[in-house]
Design a protein around this motif. Structure first.
Motif, PDB file in Angstrom:
ATOM      1  N   ALA A 180     -44.776  65.302 -36.646  1.00  0.00           N
ATOM      2  CA  ALA A 180     -45.617  66.258 -36.596  1.00  0.00           C
ATOM      3  C   ALA A 180     -45.152  67.756 -36.248  1.00  0.00           C
ATOM      4  O   ALA A 180     -43.963  67.945 -35.896  1.00  0.00           O
ATOM      5  CB  ALA A 180     -46.492  65.853 -35.548  1.00  0.00           C
ATOM      6  N   VAL A 181     -45.990  68.760 -36.940  1.00  0.00           N
ATOM      7  CA  VAL A 181     -45.322  70.071 -36.845  1.00  0.00           C
ATOM      8  C   VAL A 181     -46.418  70.712 -36.049  1.00  0.00           C
ATOM      9  O   VAL A 181     -47.491  70.805 -35.663  1.00  0.00           O
ATOM     10  CB  VAL A 181     -45.629  70.838 -38.321  1.00  0.00           C
ATOM     11  N   VAL A 182     -45.528  71.503 -34.873  1.00  0.00           N
ATOM     12  CA  VAL A 182     -46.275  72.341 -33.995  1.00  0.00           C
ATOM     13  C   VAL A 182     -45.736  73.910 -34.300  1.00  0.00           C
ATOM     14  O   VAL A 182     -44.569  74.140 -34.401  1.00  0.00           O
ATOM     15  CB  VAL A 182     -45.936  72.153 -32.708  1.00  0.00           C
ATOM     16  N   SER A 183     -46.508  74.688 -34.598  1.00  0.00           N
ATOM     17  CA  SER A 183     -46.220  76.147 -34.684  1.00  0.00           C
ATOM     18  C   SER A 183     -46.344  77.297 -33.768  1.00  0.00           C
ATOM     19  O   SER A 183     -47.284  76.867 -32.985  1.00  0.00           O
ATOM     20  CB  SER A 183     -46.820  76.680 -36.168  1.00  0.00           C
ATOM     21  N   GLN A 184     -45.799  78.169 -33.730  1.00  0.00           N
ATOM     22  CA  GLN A 184     -46.042  79.217 -32.647  1.00  0.00           C
ATOM     23  C   GLN A 184     -46.012  80.563 -33.368  1.00  0.00           C
ATOM     24  O   GLN A 184     -45.135  80.840 -34.107  1.00  0.00           O
ATOM     25  CB  GLN A 184     -45.122  79.425 -31.422  1.00  0.00           C
ATOM     26  N   HIS A 185     -47.051  81.572 -32.776  1.00  0.00           N
ATOM     27  CA  HIS A 185     -47.076  82.886 -33.481  1.00  0.00           C
ATOM     28  C   HIS A 185     -47.112  83.726 -32.188  1.00  0.00           C
ATOM     29  O   HIS A 185     -48.193  83.320 -31.332  1.00  0.00           O
ATOM     30  CB  HIS A 185     -48.062  82.674 -34.353  1.00  0.00           C
ATOM     31  N   PRO A 186     -46.519  84.833 -32.212  1.00  0.00           N
ATOM     32  CA  PRO A 186     -45.396  85.148 -32.871  1.00  0.00           C
ATOM     33  C   PRO A 186     -44.154  84.557 -32.645  1.00  0.00           C
ATOM     34  O   PRO A 186     -44.116  84.011 -31.496  1.00  0.00           O
ATOM     35  CB  PRO A 186     -45.534  86.912 -32.721  1.00  0.00           C
ATOM     36  N   SER A 187     -43.244  84.532 -33.412  1.00  0.00           N
ATOM     37  CA  SER A 187     -41.912  83.998 -32.924  1.00  0.00           C
ATOM     38  C   SER A 187     -41.056  85.116 -32.294  1.00  0.00           C
ATOM     39  O   SER A 187     -40.190  84.761 -31.529  1.00  0.00           O
ATOM     40  CB  SER A 187     -41.019  83.804 -34.540  1.00  0.00           C
ATOM     41  N   TRP A 188     -41.508  86.315 -32.410  1.00  0.00           N
ATOM     42  CA  TRP A 188     -40.905  87.450 -31.585  1.00  0.00           C
ATOM     43  C   TRP A 188     -41.660  88.446 -31.298  1.00  0.00           C
ATOM     44  O   TRP A 188     -42.552  89.015 -32.033  1.00  0.00           O
ATOM     45  CB  TRP A 188     -39.500  87.762 -32.400  1.00  0.00           C
ATOM     46  N   ARG A 203     -50.058  75.735 -32.303  1.00  0.00           N
ATOM     47  CA  ARG A 203     -50.861  75.159 -32.841  1.00  0.00           C
ATOM     48  C   ARG A 203     -50.280  74.133 -33.336  1.00  0.00           C
ATOM     49  O   ARG A 203     -49.147  73.916 -33.767  1.00  0.00           O
ATOM     50  CB  ARG A 203     -51.319  75.813 -34.028  1.00  0.00           C
ATOM     51  N   SER A 204     -51.012  72.701 -33.325  1.00  0.00           N
ATOM     52  CA  SER A 204     -50.641  71.421 -33.874  1.00  0.00           C
ATOM     53  C   SER A 204     -51.212  71.696 -35.420  1.00  0.00           C
ATOM     54  O   SER A 204     -52.393  71.549 -35.460  1.00  0.00           O
ATOM     55  CB  SER A 204     -51.092  70.345 -33.175  1.00  0.00           C
ATOM     56  N   LEU A 205     -50.448  71.557 -36.301  1.00  0.00           N
ATOM     57  CA  LEU A 205     -50.460  71.677 -37.760  1.00  0.00           C
ATOM     58  C   LEU A 205     -51.255  70.552 -38.550  1.00  0.00           C
ATOM     59  O   LEU A 205     -52.053  70.536 -39.256  1.00  0.00           O
ATOM     60  CB  LEU A 205     -49.495  72.175 -38.497  1.00  0.00           C
ATOM     61  N   ASP A 206     -50.859  69.118 -38.054  1.00  0.00           N
ATOM     62  CA  ASP A 206     -51.290  68.205 -38.993  1.00  0.00           C
ATOM     63  C   ASP A 206     -51.488  67.147 -37.693  1.00  0.00           C
ATOM     64  O   ASP A 206     -51.832  65.730 -38.291  1.00  0.00           O
ATOM     65  CB  ASP A 206     -50.199  67.654 -39.850  1.00  0.00           C
ATOM     66  N   PHE A 207     -51.817  67.355 -36.614  1.00  0.00           N
ATOM     67  CA  PHE A 207     -52.523  66.409 -35.565  1.00  0.00           C
ATOM     68  C   PHE A 207     -53.494  67.048 -34.427  1.00  0.00           C
ATOM     69  O   PHE A 207     -53.187  68.395 -34.238  1.00  0.00           O
ATOM     70  CB  PHE A 207     -51.376  65.522 -35.181  1.00  0.00           C
ATOM     71  N   MET A 248     -50.154  61.621 -30.460  1.00  0.00           N
ATOM     72  CA  MET A 248     -51.272  60.526 -30.022  1.00  0.00           C
ATOM     73  C   MET A 248     -51.071  59.337 -30.719  1.00  0.00           C
ATOM     74  O   MET A 248     -51.933  58.440 -30.393  1.00  0.00           O
ATOM     75  CB  MET A 248     -52.644  61.252 -30.623  1.00  0.00           C
ATOM     76  N   ALA A 249     -49.893  59.019 -31.457  1.00  0.00           N
ATOM     77  CA  ALA A 249     -49.778  57.704 -31.954  1.00  0.00           C
ATOM     78  C   ALA A 249     -49.408  56.687 -31.063  1.00  0.00           C
ATOM     79  O   ALA A 249     -48.874  57.083 -29.827  1.00  0.00           O
ATOM     80  CB  ALA A 249     -48.698  57.806 -33.161  1.00  0.00           C
ATOM     81  N   PRO A 250     -49.714  55.516 -31.015  1.00  0.00           N
ATOM     82  CA  PRO A 250     -49.417  54.687 -30.160  1.00  0.00           C
ATOM     83  C   PRO A 250     -47.903  54.621 -29.901  1.00  0.00           C
ATOM     84  O   PRO A 250     -47.341  54.171 -30.853  1.00  0.00           O
ATOM     85  CB  PRO A 250     -50.099  53.341 -30.580  1.00  0.00           C
ATOM     86  N   SER A 251     -47.472  54.777 -28.700  1.00  0.00           N
ATOM     87  CA  SER A 251     -45.943  54.862 -28.464  1.00  0.00           C
ATOM     88  C   SER A 251     -45.748  54.762 -26.893  1.00  0.00           C
ATOM     89  O   SER A 251     -46.549  55.055 -26.302  1.00  0.00           O
ATOM     90  CB  SER A 251     -45.369  56.235 -28.878  1.00  0.00           C
ATOM     91  N   SER A 252     -44.775  53.863 -26.723  1.00  0.00           N
ATOM     92  CA  SER A 252     -44.336  53.710 -25.363  1.00  0.00           C
ATOM     93  C   SER A 252     -43.796  55.070 -24.558  1.00  0.00           C
ATOM     94  O   SER A 252     -43.686  54.882 -23.433  1.00  0.00           O
ATOM     95  CB  SER A 252     -43.384  52.333 -25.304  1.00  0.00           C
ATOM     96  N   TYR A 253     -43.516  55.746 -25.403  1.00  0.00           N
ATOM     97  CA  TYR A 253     -42.651  56.929 -24.665  1.00  0.00           C
ATOM     98  C   TYR A 253     -43.363  58.366 -25.004  1.00  0.00           C
ATOM     99  O   TYR A 253     -42.913  59.142 -24.428  1.00  0.00           O
ATOM    100  CB  TYR A 253     -41.244  56.896 -25.040  1.00  0.00           C
ATOM    101  N   ASN A 254     -44.155  58.365 -25.993  1.00  0.00           N
ATOM    102  CA  ASN A 254     -45.100  59.660 -26.083  1.00  0.00           C
ATOM    103  C   ASN A 254     -44.203  60.786 -26.553  1.00  0.00           C
ATOM    104  O   ASN A 254     -43.800  61.629 -25.780  1.00  0.00           O
ATOM    105  CB  ASN A 254     -45.617  60.219 -25.033  1.00  0.00           C
ATOM    106  N   GLU A 255     -43.770  60.815 -27.738  1.00  0.00           N
ATOM    107  CA  GLU A 255     -43.024  61.851 -28.247  1.00  0.00           C
ATOM    108  C   GLU A 255     -43.661  63.171 -28.383  1.00  0.00           C
ATOM    109  O   GLU A 255     -44.826  63.211 -28.404  1.00  0.00           O
ATOM    110  CB  GLU A 255     -42.669  61.397 -29.865  1.00  0.00           C
ATOM    111  N   GLN A 256     -42.800  64.090 -27.899  1.00  0.00           N
ATOM    112  CA  GLN A 256     -43.494  65.485 -27.930  1.00  0.00           C
ATOM    113  C   GLN A 256     -42.765  66.229 -28.897  1.00  0.00           C
ATOM    114  O   GLN A 256     -41.646  66.082 -29.378  1.00  0.00           O
ATOM    115  CB  GLN A 256     -43.120  66.085 -26.398  1.00  0.00           C
ATOM    116  N   PHE A 257     -43.813  67.027 -29.619  1.00  0.00           N
ATOM    117  CA  PHE A 257     -43.130  67.971 -30.517  1.00  0.00           C
ATOM    118  C   PHE A 257     -43.220  69.243 -30.286  1.00  0.00           C
ATOM    119  O   PHE A 257     -44.460  69.669 -29.836  1.00  0.00           O
ATOM    120  CB  PHE A 257     -44.164  67.772 -31.892  1.00  0.00           C
TER     121      PHE A 257
END
Lengths: 118, 112
Positions: free
Chosen positions: A2-10, A24-28, A99-108
């Motif tokens: 999954a993709v997380v964006s931030q604005h502004p970058s600088w 922003r979470s772009l696709d989830f 949000m996918a079922p996962s035992s470790y809850n990946e963070q993006f």
């Protein structure tokens, strides 16, 4: 992944002004997002947990009135640094857990926002 | 005492060397262990995760966890200049939400 964006970058701002950073979470959807702060050559320090539809949870030592967090929707959280001062200059990174079922809850993680306060 | 300790380095190795990165932790509640790679001025990206003691291999990377010693490692074989980055270990406790605890990161430079 999954993709997380931030604005502004600088962003560069004058002392005393306020700066808003978007995450922003772009696709989830993310009911929870995390805001971190990272100083040069140091690790990520959790500042607060942003919760959609409720107040953010701040870590000890983080000023709630200075770092305003709003989780407006399931894909957007904002961090506003109010009355910024040079000591607030840092790299701010947000993350959102999968949000996918996962035992470790990946963070993006977002790509980060570099804030420089003059 | 920090809950997660990591030697910040910096670490410089010649191309092709085996790199060993390590973290120790003090709280046995940590059950999930991750390694992230962070390039300069970028957000961290997940390299590997594991939740049990032992080894987990993925290409040139091997993650090792020793829960009895509260010690985790990341090994990089045949290191490449493109591996030059900061490597962060991260851990999560069971049933405490999504909060991750990070090490300080180790800065690695692979010299061609």
């Amino acid at each position: 992944g999954a993709v997380v964006s931030q604005h502004p970058s600088w962003v560069i701002c004058k002392s005393g002004t306020s700066v808003k950073i978007e995450c922003r979470s772009l696709d989830f959807q993310a009911t929870t997002m995390f805001w971190y702060r990272q100083f040069p050559k140091q690790s990520l320090m959790l500042m607060a947990t942003s919760n959609e539809g409720s107040k953010a949870t701040y870590e000890q030592g983080v000023e709630k009135d200075k770092f305003l967090i709003n989780h407006a929707s399931l894909t957007l959280s904002t961090l506003t640094v109010t009355s910024a001062h040079p000591e607030d200059s840092s790299f701010y990174i947000c993350s959102a857990p999968s949000m996918a079922p996962s035992s470790y809850n990946e963070q993006f993680f977002g790509p980060g926002t570099r804030l420089t306060v003059l | 005492q920090k809950e997660v300790e990591q030697d910040p380095g910096p670490l410089s190795v010649p191309e092709g060397a085996i790199v060993s990165l390590n973290c120790t932790y003090s709280n046995s509640a940590f059950q999930y262990f991750m390694w992230y790679r962070q390039y300069s001025r970028k957000g961290p990206e997940l390299l590997m995760y594991t939740y049990s003691s032992g080894n987990k291999e993925d290409g040139r990377f091997t993650a090792q966890v020793d829960k009895s010693s509260k010690y985790i490692s990341l090994f990089i074989r045949d290191s490449q200049p493109s591996d030059s980055a900061t490597y962060l270990c991260a851990m999560r406790k069971v049933n405490t939400g999504n909060q991750f605890y990070f090490g300080t990161g180790t800065s690695l430079t692979v010299i061609p």
